[in-house]
Design a protein around this motif. Structure first.
Motif, short mmCIF file in Angstrom:
data_model
loop_
_atom_site.label_atom_id
_atom_site.label_comp_id
_atom_site.label_asym_id
_atom_site.label_seq_id
_atom_site.Cartn_x
_atom_site.Cartn_y
_atom_site.Cartn_z
N VAL A 55 36.88 -14.96 35.40
CA VAL A 55 37.91 -14.00 35.02
C VAL A 55 37.29 -12.68 34.57
CG1 VAL A 55 37.99 -14.72 32.61
CG2 VAL A 55 40.02 -13.73 33.67
N ASP A 56 37.97 -11.59 34.85
CA ASP A 56 37.52 -10.28 34.41
C ASP A 56 38.12 -10.00 33.03
OD1 ASP A 56 37.22 -7.57 33.88
OD2 ASP A 56 37.15 -7.08 36.01
N ALA A 57 37.28 -10.14 32.01
CA ALA A 57 37.77 -9.99 30.64
C ALA A 57 38.22 -8.57 30.37
CB ALA A 57 36.69 -10.40 29.64
N THR A 58 37.68 -7.59 31.08
CA THR A 58 38.11 -6.22 30.84
C THR A 58 39.57 -6.05 31.28
OG1 THR A 58 37.35 -5.35 32.98
CG2 THR A 58 35.76 -5.36 31.17
N ALA A 59 39.89 -6.60 32.42
CA ALA A 59 41.27 -6.51 32.91
C ALA A 59 42.21 -7.31 32.00
CB ALA A 59 41.36 -7.03 34.34
N SER A 61 41.81 -8.10 28.82
CA SER A 61 41.98 -7.44 27.53
C SER A 61 42.90 -6.23 27.67
CB SER A 61 40.63 -6.98 26.98
OG SER A 61 39.78 -8.07 26.78
N LEU A 62 42.73 -5.53 28.75
CA LEU A 62 43.57 -4.35 28.97
C LEU A 62 45.04 -4.75 29.00
CD1 LEU A 62 44.00 -1.40 29.61
CD2 LEU A 62 43.59 -1.92 32.02
N GLN A 65 46.11 -6.32 25.66
CA GLN A 65 45.94 -5.43 24.50
C GLN A 65 45.29 -6.16 23.32
OE1 GLN A 65 46.09 -2.62 25.96
NE2 GLN A 65 47.57 -1.62 24.64
N LEU A 69 37.02 -11.06 21.11
CA LEU A 69 35.71 -10.56 20.71
C LEU A 69 35.72 -10.22 19.23
CD1 LEU A 69 34.46 -7.87 23.26
CD2 LEU A 69 33.32 -9.97 22.58
N VAL A 120 35.51 -0.57 18.29
CA VAL A 120 36.90 -0.17 18.53
C VAL A 120 37.11 0.09 20.02
CG1 VAL A 120 38.63 1.60 18.10
CG2 VAL A 120 37.24 0.74 16.22
N ALA A 121 36.15 0.75 20.63
CA ALA A 121 36.26 1.03 22.07
C ALA A 121 36.43 -0.26 22.85
CB ALA A 121 35.04 1.80 22.56
N LEU A 122 35.75 -1.29 22.42
CA LEU A 122 35.83 -2.57 23.12
C LEU A 122 37.06 -3.35 22.70
CD1 LEU A 122 32.10 -3.49 23.08
CD2 LEU A 122 33.55 -3.43 25.11
N ARG A 123 37.83 -2.78 21.78
CA ARG A 123 39.06 -3.43 21.33
C ARG A 123 38.80 -4.83 20.81
NH1 ARG A 123 40.05 1.38 21.57
NH2 ARG A 123 41.79 2.30 22.73
#
Lengths: 340, 340
Positions: A55-59, A61-62, A65, A69, A120-123
DNA sequence: CTACTATGTGGGAACGATGTCATAGCGGTG
DNA sequence: CACCGCTATGACATCGTTCCCACATAGTAG
């Protein structure tokens, strides 16, 4: 088998196609949410395995929201105290299904803020850190990112914290020295502005006052931050005419400096000098005599900080709280009655 | 001032509106790419500052299909060797503008794979790790994620690696013991399957063979993995009738076990036992006598691994290479000629 | 005067995953 | 038979960012 000829990483769309279902169904089958027929779920999971799908964790998390982490910020990984703390935090994170992201800010407020921004950037879901300025809690609070201060506090009563009972442990240990007959006890300390230094100084003062001795401010001895500075400071102190009969080192680094200086000057511990340390370190049980020290369970400190953070994440409305762990005194052979 | 009443975090859209430009222009102004009038850039940056805007790295990574994250995997943070390695890696990452994500797999192959999957899920740019199985490099290679093995190798010649010259350093140090007259030198070692153990055993054997001594396999003494196991093993070995006159401990943990056992048995180092260690640790210079040891610069190992990884990321077509760092022998007082 | 370059800006389509909502079949109930 | 609840699935919008393009203007060379 993963298809090695494929250049791009497979997405959930490819998994869905391979299993003959829609993206939605594939998502449900993999995450385990919502309705999916058992047979279909198996087919999807098999397809994912075959394709080597991750899975793409960036997608994710986006879209969600939020992320699983947690950011952990320490001052110096090469110091066993921080390394143990980080290790304990890592253990707790894993046990709770979170991934830990560790940054070492080398004790610099600038780096600390930069690290906070990266978190914060990495949420991240939250941050645990050994602060070196009020900037950490300030910035994260403004960013609505839960934070727990650990080991020391710059935002007492405003954000959660996990600390040890510095004052009490220092008082008791100082009393031990006083009970042995010491009257000139130096407090070897790097700073007295942070809660750690402030409370250790307070515990020391408590014991001195309770013994009816007037506090000699020349005995509250400022050292530098690293071993070499501490060693030089100790060398100066121990070479002086009216040298103390005991040293209370406020942390493991200062204790190392004091130990080395004493050894260099040919002073025998504990005959010529009693030495105790706040903060146990591996070498303290290896040397002869072993060092009497206050052991903070740094790993537990890290683990508790994570636990506190997760409670905060679960319920933001809780009032801020400070968890105070007690520290244990480990008696070894580095103290005895003073010679004169 | 950040607008504290705003519940959601500001996005670039809000920054753009506040500055009176489009999202595209705001993006360019903040990232510094493409054409933006100087005045506009300032206005956008000011708006971002006022709103407390922090870029969403998950969205950015998703769009750019890459991140400035590097995964670092170590076996045990509480071991100073790994902590130093991680610290060196962190330093290098920061210097190169990357953020480090650290995971401690506590030496378990399962956890190692799980960590690798977490790294891939986060779409890290690459991974540096002290592997405990071939699984790490296998999985990451399949996932097209650059990886550098550090300290030891499970995929020699297949992926990049940064290691120390274990064989040479061990050979030279063993020769030092032989030159002092020792003939019964025990090699205290936890495993001989990994490249580290294999090469250290080889270096030991080289020196023994060169001295014309037949290798006594009973002297290649298997220990456990932790201090307690090593201490017990050492106790057994040192209590035996035909005990060795010297011990070469293959790492700092085993050295600690040997040291404690010797102290417990009342053996004086170096008179009754010469002791050397692969891998320097802080306590080795604190005890009396200090331990002669092979110092690997763990921080440098970590930093070099990051540097190697970044070269690999920059050019995937490079042939795999193994960087070999040399280790220095630090002579202290723990060796002397054998009594008998 | 045209063609071209350099500078500057905005519209809009991605990136990959999720989850809401709509839809539909089916068995049971009043 | 109408209705409901339950199971099961897919279409589609959405998250926040970037960046390709189209477009605009100004200056300059031919």
């Amino acid at each position: 088998m993963a298809d090695l000829s494929e250049l791009r990483r497979p997405t959930i769309k490819e998994v869905a196609e391979a299993a003959g279902v829609s993206r939605s169904t594939a998502s449900r089958a993999l995450a385990g949410n919502g309705y999916v027929a058992g047979q279909v779920r198996e087919r999807v999971r098999e397809a994912a395995r075959d394709l080597g799908y991750v899975v793409d964790a960036t997608a994710r998390s986006l879209k969600q929201q939020s992320s699983r982490l947690i950011g952990v910020l320490v001052s110096d990984l090469t110091n066993a105290f921080y390394a143990d703390l980080a290790s304990g935090a890592a253990r707790e994170c894993r046990a709770r299904g979170y991934t830990m992201m560790l940054i070492d800010d080398s004790g610099s407020p600038d780096d600390e803020l930069e690290a906070a921004e990266a978190f914060v950037a990495l949420r991240v879901a939250g941050v645990v850190g050994t602060p070196v300025s009020a900037g950490l809690a300030d910035f994260l609070a403004r960013q609505r990112t839960p934070v727990v201060e650990v080991d020391r506090q710059f935002a007492e009563g405003v954000v959660d914290a996990v600390v040890v009972d510095n004052r009490e442990a220092t008082r008791v240990t100082t009393e031990h020295l006083l009970a042995l007959g010491h009257r000139r006890i130096a407090l070897f300390i790097d700073e007295t502005e942070w809660t750690t230094g402030r409370d250790r100084l307070a515990g020391y003062s408590d014991a001195i006052a309770a013994a009816g001795i007037e506090l000699d401010s020349a005995l509250v001895f400022p050292t530098g931050w690293d071993v070499d500075a501490a060693r030089e400071a100790a060398h100066t102190l121990l070479s002086s005419a009216n040298r103390p009969t005991a040293i209370f080192a406020a942390n493991n680094v200062l204790a190392e400096g004091a130990w080395r200086a004493a050894a260099h000057l040919g002073l025998q511990v504990p005959r010529d000098l009693s030495l105790v340390s706040f903060d146990d370190a591996p070498w303290m049980s290896m040397v002869t005599p072993g060092l009497t020290s206050i052991s903070q369970d740094a790993g537990e400190l890290g683990a508790q900080a994570i636990a506190t953070l997760l409670e905060r994440i679960a319920d933001a409305s809780l009032p801020p709280r400070t968890v105070i762990l007690s520290a244990a005194i480990t008696m070894r052979g580095s103290t005895s009655a003073p010679l004169n």
